[in-house]
Design a protein around this motif. Sequence first.
Motif, PDB file in Angstrom:
ATOM      1  N   GLY A 121       0.819  -1.208   0.000  1.00  0.00           N
ATOM      2  CA  GLY A 121       0.000   0.000   0.000  1.00  0.00           C
ATOM      3  C   GLY A 121       0.851   1.255   0.000  1.00  0.00           C
ATOM      4  N   GLY A 122       0.169   2.386   0.163  1.00  0.00           N
ATOM      5  CA  GLY A 122       0.862   3.671   0.172  1.00  0.00           C
ATOM      6  C   GLY A 122       1.288   4.071   1.568  1.00  0.00           C
ATOM      7  N   LEU A 123       1.512   5.346   1.703  1.00  0.00           N
ATOM      8  CA  LEU A 123       1.944   5.908   2.986  1.00  0.00           C
ATOM      9  C   LEU A 123       0.953   6.984   3.407  1.00  0.00           C
ATOM     10  N   ASP A 124       0.464   6.878   4.622  1.00  0.00           N
ATOM     11  CA  ASP A 124      -0.494   7.845   5.153  1.00  0.00           C
ATOM     12  C   ASP A 124       0.234   8.854   6.025  1.00  0.00           C
ATOM     13  N   VAL A 125       0.001  10.113   5.738  1.00  0.00           N
ATOM     14  CA  VAL A 125       0.498  11.200   6.574  1.00  0.00           C
ATOM     15  C   VAL A 125      -0.577  11.506   7.611  1.00  0.00           C
ATOM     16  N   PRO A 366      -1.623  19.140  -4.423  1.00  0.00           N
ATOM     17  CA  PRO A 366      -2.336  18.083  -5.152  1.00  0.00           C
ATOM     18  C   PRO A 366      -3.579  17.654  -4.376  1.00  0.00           C
ATOM     19  N   SER A 367      -4.626  17.348  -5.110  1.00  0.00           N
ATOM     20  CA  SER A 367      -5.900  16.966  -4.480  1.00  0.00           C
ATOM     21  C   SER A 367      -5.866  15.491  -4.121  1.00  0.00           C
ATOM     22  N   VAL A 368      -4.990  15.129  -3.183  1.00  0.00           N
ATOM     23  CA  VAL A 368      -4.850  13.731  -2.767  1.00  0.00           C
ATOM     24  C   VAL A 368      -6.031  13.352  -1.879  1.00  0.00           C
ATOM     25  N   PRO A 369      -6.428  12.085  -1.898  1.00  0.00           N
ATOM     26  CA  PRO A 369      -7.549  11.663  -1.043  1.00  0.00           C
ATOM     27  C   PRO A 369      -7.180  11.715   0.435  1.00  0.00           C
ATOM     28  N   VAL A 370      -8.165  12.028   1.247  1.00  0.00           N
ATOM     29  CA  VAL A 370      -7.981  12.186   2.690  1.00  0.00           C
ATOM     30  C   VAL A 370      -9.135  11.471   3.404  1.00  0.00           C
ATOM     31  N   ARG A 384     -14.959  10.976   3.745  1.00  0.00           N
ATOM     32  CA  ARG A 384     -14.006  11.051   2.648  1.00  0.00           C
ATOM     33  C   ARG A 384     -13.864  12.498   2.186  1.00  0.00           C
ATOM     34  N   GLY A 385     -12.633  12.900   1.937  1.00  0.00           N
ATOM     35  CA  GLY A 385     -12.380  14.264   1.483  1.00  0.00           C
ATOM     36  C   GLY A 385     -11.136  14.309   0.619  1.00  0.00           C
ATOM     37  N   THR A 386     -10.750  15.500   0.247  1.00  0.00           N
ATOM     38  CA  THR A 386      -9.552  15.732  -0.555  1.00  0.00           C
ATOM     39  C   THR A 386      -8.790  16.923   0.016  1.00  0.00           C
ATOM     40  N   LEU A 387      -7.480  16.882  -0.178  1.00  0.00           N
ATOM     41  CA  LEU A 387      -6.641  18.005   0.235  1.00  0.00           C
ATOM     42  C   LEU A 387      -6.918  19.175  -0.709  1.00  0.00           C
ATOM     43  N   SER A 388      -7.379  20.295  -0.163  1.00  0.00           N
ATOM     44  CA  SER A 388      -7.866  21.403  -0.992  1.00  0.00           C
ATOM     45  C   SER A 388      -6.794  22.445  -1.280  1.00  0.00           C
ATOM     46  N   ARG A 389      -6.283  23.091  -0.239  1.00  0.00           N
ATOM     47  CA  ARG A 389      -5.370  24.212  -0.469  1.00  0.00           C
ATOM     48  C   ARG A 389      -4.655  24.546   0.831  1.00  0.00           C
ATOM     49  N   CYS A 404      -3.244  23.748   6.368  1.00  0.00           N
ATOM     50  CA  CYS A 404      -3.905  23.250   5.154  1.00  0.00           C
ATOM     51  C   CYS A 404      -5.393  23.039   5.433  1.00  0.00           C
ATOM     52  N   LEU A 405      -6.170  22.988   4.352  1.00  0.00           N
ATOM     53  CA  LEU A 405      -7.608  22.763   4.432  1.00  0.00           C
ATOM     54  C   LEU A 405      -7.964  21.515   3.637  1.00  0.00           C
ATOM     55  N   VAL A 406      -8.752  20.652   4.264  1.00  0.00           N
ATOM     56  CA  VAL A 406      -9.272  19.442   3.629  1.00  0.00           C
ATOM     57  C   VAL A 406     -10.751  19.662   3.358  1.00  0.00           C
ATOM     58  N   GLN A 407     -11.169  19.452   2.119  1.00  0.00           N
ATOM     59  CA  GLN A 407     -12.565  19.682   1.734  1.00  0.00           C
ATOM     60  C   GLN A 407     -13.325  18.370   1.719  1.00  0.00           C
TER      61      GLN A 407
END
Length: 560
Positions: A121-125, A366-370, A384-389, A404-407
């Motif tokens: 799998g990937g890496l979660d921050v 980048p609009s990575v999944p969150v 479920r959200g995405t990294l916004s800005r 940072c803001l997660v939308q």
Amino acid sequence: MSDTATPVMMPTGPKDDLYNRPAKKTAEPASARTPEPPATDPPAAATNRADAGDDAVPDRYARPPKSDRRKIVDGAFSLALVAAGVTALVVLKNLKEPARPVNRVSPAPLVEVADVTRHVGGLDVLSDGIVVPYRLVNVGAEVGGRVVSMDPALRSGRYVTAGQPLLTIDPETYRLEVKRLGAEVRSAESSLAELAVQTENAKASVLIARKDAELAEAETAREERLLQQRSGSQAAVEQARRAELQAKDKLQTAANSLRLLNAQKERLEVQKELTETNLERAQLDLDRTVVTSPVDGVIVTSDVERGSQVQQGGALFTVSDSDKAEVRTNLRVKDVAWILAHPPEGTRATDRTPGLSAAAAAYALPSVPVTVNYELAGNTYTWRGTLSRVDGAGLDERTRTVPCLVQVDDPQSVSMAGGSGALPIAAPPTLATGMYVNVQVHTEPAEALLEVPEEAVRPGNRVWAVRDGKLMIVELPVAAIVGGKVLIPPTGAALQPGDRVVTSPLPSATPGMSVRVAGDPTNEGGGAKAEGGGDAAAPVPGPSGVAAAEGESPAQTAGG
């Protein structure tokens, strides 16, 4: 002879003089005494004894001094003992067999190891955050007046929908203004209709005057020809010319009247348009007397009551947009750098907006999944959200992190991710403002990461790897620590999948030292390490841990 013994004179001086002076003899007649030569330097004991006088106490424990012969015998005996000891020491030293060198060895330290594996799998921050409103809309009065009605939903905490009427301002003044301006518009339309009739009449008059002028011009030409033929008179020519001028004057007057009517028409049309504009504005003000909610959301504050007087631009209420939600979180600079370097496919800012400038792309994330997690009574609920800005233009000066803001596009879409669910409680209906949540930003590195047990990592991000029974010290570029596992990128790391790292403690670790791996069958019968630093494979240590010398058995060496 008499039975009574002759009394003995006891010394009367101090004890220090007992062994430095001769003992006194029994009293003899003065005639029998042999005179002693006078001493030039009497001893100190005699002086002390003379000073003591008759009051000195006799010393009962004084012993007579040794004779000169006895002193000689004692000295000779002491010298004989010393000579005998020296002789015995020399003899023993010569008889002692030289010690043979003994090769002392100690077994290599036994260590416990764990395998280096690939991370699936990937890496979660990971970070924490707080839910904030997506939008806070402050609604104010667009027209002034008295509040004549108010919806019961206009209360803090109530949910309202977009377009829902919440209060009404007295509309009578604005209704009358609409009526008045409507009448002015109708009057302007009537004036334009009347002017249109006049314009048509003026156009007809112009046609008639033009034809009359043409006839007068033709008559003048005819009279002039007759005068040239001597068939007419000069008076007739002049009269014809006069009639021509009068006809042309009528034509000019009719044309001027037509142009004037056209100018009046333009003025009336502009006036009508202005009146219609005022009417539209009055109608808009009339419509604005009914205040509605601009968005679907929850009333945050309400600053008005029924019957109160409001001014144009005055605050009425505040509503929070509930269609979406945002989570404010602070990420470390290292984590943001990792996200920028390893975003999932198609999530870069330039992927979403191909024409994005380089300056704008520098501030875009980048609009990575969150995944947003919320803990409640032992249960975990997720959104479920995405990294916004980035929330701002740079780092937070206090924490030196990146805000940072997660939308979250659907705050009401909640699912249970963990917990027993045994408690009779309901899940949160929505991602509400003010919730403290945990944030997982998902990244997908281009290369699979490696996993190392956390207990294997030593201070300084170092591990002790075992290859071919030898210890090697490796420094790791640590990416993250997740679930007791240290994740490292394969690029730049000296480890490979299948390598073994030490998880047990070692008193001292040096590169290249021999170690034994617990549970490894290859360690049987070997693995000894000499004290000098080299391996000692030939000699086998006995029970006492000492290798047997050449030509002797381990038992003899241990017993000797």
